[in-house]
Scaffold this motif. Sequence first.
Motif, PDB file in Angstrom:
ATOM      1  N   PHE A  78       0.526  -1.342  -0.530  1.00 26.32           N
ATOM      2  CA  PHE A  78       0.041  -0.287   0.224  1.00 26.32           C
ATOM      3  C   PHE A  78       1.037   1.138   0.212  1.00 26.32           C
ATOM      4  CE2 PHE A  78      -2.624  -3.580   1.871  1.00 26.32           C
ATOM      5  CZ  PHE A  78      -3.257  -3.655   0.953  1.00 26.32           C
ATOM      6  N   GLY A  79       2.384   1.118   0.122  1.00 24.80           N
ATOM      7  CA  GLY A  79       2.568   2.142  -0.063  1.00 24.80           C
ATOM      8  C   GLY A  79       3.368   3.335   1.119  1.00 24.80           C
ATOM      9  N   ASP A  80       2.673   2.644   2.014  1.00 21.48           N
ATOM     10  CA  ASP A  80       3.451   3.389   3.722  1.00 21.48           C
ATOM     11  C   ASP A  80       5.195   3.943   3.150  1.00 21.48           C
ATOM     12  OD1 ASP A  80       0.406   3.079   4.641  1.00 21.48           O
ATOM     13  OD2 ASP A  80       1.384   1.065   4.736  1.00 21.48           O
ATOM     14  N   GLY A  81       5.738   3.096   2.676  1.00 17.52           N
ATOM     15  CA  GLY A  81       7.343   3.538   2.759  1.00 17.52           C
ATOM     16  C   GLY A  81       7.609   3.524   4.183  1.00 17.52           C
ATOM     17  N   ARG A  82       9.163   3.743   3.503  1.00 20.15           N
ATOM     18  CA  ARG A  82       9.929   3.443   5.213  1.00 20.15           C
ATOM     19  C   ARG A  82      11.267   4.917   5.112  1.00 20.15           C
ATOM     20  NH1 ARG A  82      14.790   0.644   4.100  1.00 20.15           N
ATOM     21  NH2 ARG A  82      15.018  -0.428   2.307  1.00 20.15           N
ATOM     22  N   TRP A  83      12.174   4.771   6.264  1.00 15.96           N
ATOM     23  CA  TRP A  83      12.992   5.450   6.155  1.00 15.96           C
ATOM     24  C   TRP A  83      14.187   5.023   5.864  1.00 15.96           C
ATOM     25  CZ3 TRP A  83      12.161  10.948   5.086  1.00 15.96           C
ATOM     26  CH2 TRP A  83      10.554  11.445   5.473  1.00 15.96           C
ATOM     27  N   GLY A  84      15.170   5.541   4.801  1.00 16.14           N
ATOM     28  CA  GLY A  84      16.170   5.070   5.282  1.00 16.14           C
ATOM     29  C   GLY A  84      17.939   6.162   5.337  1.00 16.14           C
ATOM     30  N   TYR A  85      18.302   5.838   6.183  1.00 15.41           N
ATOM     31  CA  TYR A  85      19.630   7.659   6.477  1.00 15.41           C
ATOM     32  C   TYR A  85      20.623   6.713   5.756  1.00 15.41           C
ATOM     33  CZ  TYR A  85      15.656   7.790  10.161  1.00 15.41           C
ATOM     34  OH  TYR A  85      15.025   8.199  10.449  1.00 15.41           O
ATOM     35  N   LEU A  86      21.383   7.739   5.722  1.00 19.86           N
ATOM     36  CA  LEU A  86      22.207   8.399   5.161  1.00 19.86           C
ATOM     37  C   LEU A  86      23.388   8.649   5.749  1.00 19.86           C
ATOM     38  CD1 LEU A  86      21.597   9.870   1.077  1.00 19.86           C
ATOM     39  CD2 LEU A  86      21.076   6.761   1.881  1.00 19.86           C
ATOM     40  N   SER A  87      24.904   8.216   5.844  1.00 24.88           N
ATOM     41  CA  SER A  87      25.854   8.705   6.737  1.00 24.88           C
ATOM     42  C   SER A  87      26.369  10.291   5.647  1.00 24.88           C
ATOM     43  CB  SER A  87      26.476   7.656   6.676  1.00 24.88           C
ATOM     44  OG  SER A  87      27.118   7.825   5.397  1.00 24.88           O
ATOM     45  N   ALA A  88      26.919  10.800   6.633  1.00 25.77           N
ATOM     46  CA  ALA A  88      27.272  11.938   5.721  1.00 25.77           C
ATOM     47  C   ALA A  88      28.313  11.958   4.573  1.00 25.77           C
ATOM     48  CB  ALA A  88      28.112  12.412   7.052  1.00 25.77           C
ATOM     49  N   VAL A  89      29.057  10.651   5.193  1.00 26.62           N
ATOM     50  CA  VAL A  89      29.874  10.524   3.944  1.00 26.62           C
ATOM     51  C   VAL A  89      29.002   9.891   2.459  1.00 26.62           C
ATOM     52  CG1 VAL A  89      31.587   8.386   2.985  1.00 26.62           C
ATOM     53  CG2 VAL A  89      31.791   8.996   5.169  1.00 26.62           C
ATOM     54  N   ALA A  90      28.051   8.663   3.024  1.00 26.05           N
ATOM     55  CA  ALA A  90      26.267   8.731   1.700  1.00 26.05           C
ATOM     56  C   ALA A  90      26.498   9.922   0.760  1.00 26.05           C
ATOM     57  CB  ALA A  90      25.813   7.801   1.983  1.00 26.05           C
ATOM     58  N   LEU A  91      26.044  10.855   1.933  1.00 20.22           N
ATOM     59  CA  LEU A  91      25.728  12.047   1.910  1.00 20.22           C
ATOM     60  C   LEU A  91      26.854  12.924   0.754  1.00 20.22           C
ATOM     61  CD1 LEU A  91      23.291  14.295   1.256  1.00 20.22           C
ATOM     62  CD2 LEU A  91      23.983  14.849   3.555  1.00 20.22           C
ATOM     63  N   ALA A  92      27.668  13.014   1.370  1.00 16.51           N
ATOM     64  CA  ALA A  92      28.432  13.946   0.674  1.00 16.51           C
ATOM     65  C   ALA A  92      28.606  12.962  -0.945  1.00 16.51           C
ATOM     66  CB  ALA A  92      30.077  13.526   0.871  1.00 16.51           C
ATOM     67  N   HIS A  93      28.504  11.592  -1.219  1.00 22.17           N
ATOM     68  CA  HIS A  93      29.216  11.319  -3.059  1.00 22.17           C
ATOM     69  C   HIS A  93      27.141  11.225  -2.979  1.00 22.17           C
ATOM     70  CE1 HIS A  93      32.378   9.059  -2.236  1.00 22.17           C
ATOM     71  NE2 HIS A  93      31.718   8.026  -1.018  1.00 22.17           N
TER      72      HIS A  93
END
Length: 316
Positions: free
Chosen positions: A197-212
């Motif tokens: 039903f497309g409720d979704g979930r949150w995924g978390y990104l580290s500062a390193v992943a966010l920089a990429h």
Amino acid sequence: MGIQPRIGNADKSQGSTAAPISPWRAAIQRLDGAYSEHTLRSYRSDFSIFERWCLGNDRAPLPATPQVVADFIAADAVKSASSTLKRRLAAIRKVHRLFRLPCPVDDEEVAIALRRAMRSKRRRPRQALGLTAALRDQLIAACPDTLIGRRDRAMIAIGYDTLCRRSELVCLRLEDLTRLSDGGAKILVRRAKNDQFGDGRWGYLSAVALAHLDEWTQAAAIHEGPILRAVIGGNLQAKGLLSVAVSRRLKAAAQRAGVPAPTTAALSGHSMRVGAAQDLMTAGKSLLQIMSAGGWTSVNVVGRYVGEADWNVWAA
């Protein structure tokens, strides 16, 4: 519906070479919007395979008898995995119910045939190689400073941090990213395989992943829409990267990094998800925490993934 379809061989008395009419295809269209497109494709593909087998063996696929379905399962088990056989039965069940016909799948004869087929298979399913942190860093370091290389670095880093399936990873959108005060970010995984039903979930990104991610989106001038996109002839495409490309890009990065051929061959679009789960386990996270991080609902699946974690880290 008042329809009693019977699909048999085409009328050969008139020398007709036309394919037999398949009213079930139109019936499946009624499900548009109620089921995911992936599920509908599976229904169409699996029932089509059942139909072809029936026509090739002079059997009626609709309505089918329990014996016909049991014989089909026995024949298909020679080349298909247990999960595939169950999916085939789901399609046969759904099509019969769409026509309000007695469902042959629920008969004990079919249950026996399926159990016999499953006992003939090896119990442990084949699993993707886990792309753990060390291998992740090795692949990221091997990506060149090109547009495609920056995208691949972002793909590997994001895929590992979010524990996304490949189908989820390629659907991530930039407007669903929320930056956090710790230097990282969270991103909405809109729809998952087990999230009908497309409720979704949150995924978390580290500062390193966010920089990429930032390096890639700035180089590609992406401000909204799909984060991961194809680059063809140096030109950025508007649509998201195809999910089948994820494993290809992982293997390409592994080859550049000099990863041994057997390890490279074992990588798949699931490897980042598996590897991150294994790393979480060896870091001491609970099964519940791992399930939450990856959006799992089955303890058995997660247990199989983390069961192959590198437990040598505990000796340090």
